[in-house]
Scaffold this motif. Structure first.
Motif, PDB file in Angstrom:
ATOM      1  N   ILE A   1       0.840  -1.202   0.000  1.00 24.25           N
ATOM      2  CA  ILE A   1       0.000   0.000   0.000  1.00 24.25           C
ATOM      3  C   ILE A   1       0.874   1.251   0.000  1.00 24.25           C
TER       4      ILE A   1
ATOM      5  N   VAL B   1      -7.157  -2.432  -2.970  1.00 27.20           N
ATOM      6  CA  VAL B   1      -7.961  -2.248  -1.759  1.00 27.20           C
ATOM      7  C   VAL B   1      -9.444  -2.317  -2.112  1.00 27.20           C
TER       8      VAL B   1
ATOM      9  N   GLU C   1     -12.171  -5.058  -0.706  1.00 28.25           N
ATOM     10  CA  GLU C   1     -13.312  -4.591   0.078  1.00 28.25           C
ATOM     11  C   GLU C   1     -14.639  -4.876  -0.632  1.00 28.25           C
TER      12      GLU C   1
ATOM     13  N   LYS D   1      -9.586  -4.614   6.471  1.00 32.42           N
ATOM     14  CA  LYS D   1      -8.180  -4.385   6.821  1.00 32.42           C
ATOM     15  C   LYS D   1      -7.979  -4.720   8.290  1.00 32.42           C
TER      16      LYS D   1
ATOM     17  N   TRP E   1      -5.598  -7.677   4.526  1.00 33.24           N
ATOM     18  CA  TRP E   1      -7.045  -7.689   4.505  1.00 33.24           C
ATOM     19  C   TRP E   1      -7.510  -9.122   4.742  1.00 33.24           C
TER      20      TRP E   1
END
Length: 161
Positions: free
Chosen positions: A120, A126, A130, A136, A156
């Protein structure tokens, strides 16, 4: 079309992967892998975990697989997920299709948790995680050194029920 990986896919997958090795920090490999090294990796992973490819018009545009998170037996029900899409094929939902199928296969094989380990910042990855309900759970700062700079990873987690 999504299908299981075959050993003859190795060069196409390697070409996708080595692009990321050379041009990005999303993998912590520093130098491009050889075909032999990548074939060994493919065979080792495919012997135990789901490993799938996305193919369109006889061209592989992405791949995804599960792999061992850590070597101790207590981690046997946890899997680390990986997905790569050919660098010039983004924006076509290939990663989403691959990830959906990979998660389905991991549920069938009775894994309880999937971990995505992401360098990241990486907004696209991400968002992908998600979208599937990953949360996370950790951030490890300055954990990898690539391109003469320290890289941070986030972890994650998705509980499979």
């Amino acid at each position: 079309m999504i299908r299981p990986v075959h050993i003859h896919d190795a060069q196409a997958l390697l070409d996708i992967y080595n692009y990321y090795v050379v041009h990005t920090a999303v993998t912590f490999d520093i130098k491009p892998l050889s075909l032999e090294t990548f074939q060994n990796k493919l065979e080792t992973i495919d012997a135990v975990y789901p490993f799938i490819v996305y193919e369109e018009n006889d061209t592989i545009l992405g791949f995804a697989y599960g792999s061992r998170f850590r070597p101790k037996p207590a981690y046997d029900y946890v899997v680390e997920s990986t997905v790569y899409v050919k660098h010039n094929a983004h924006g076509r939902q290939i990663g989403t299709k691959l990830y959906g199928e990979l998660i389905h296969l991991l549920k069938q094989e009775k894994y309880t948790n999937v971990l995505g380990v992401l360098t990241i910042p990486n907004e696209a990855s991400v968002k992908l995680h998600e979208k599937f309900g990953f949360e996370k759970v950790a951030e490890l700062k300055d954990i990898g050194f690539k391109f003469n700079t320290w890289q941070t990873i986030g972890i994650w987690q998705l509980h499979l029920d």
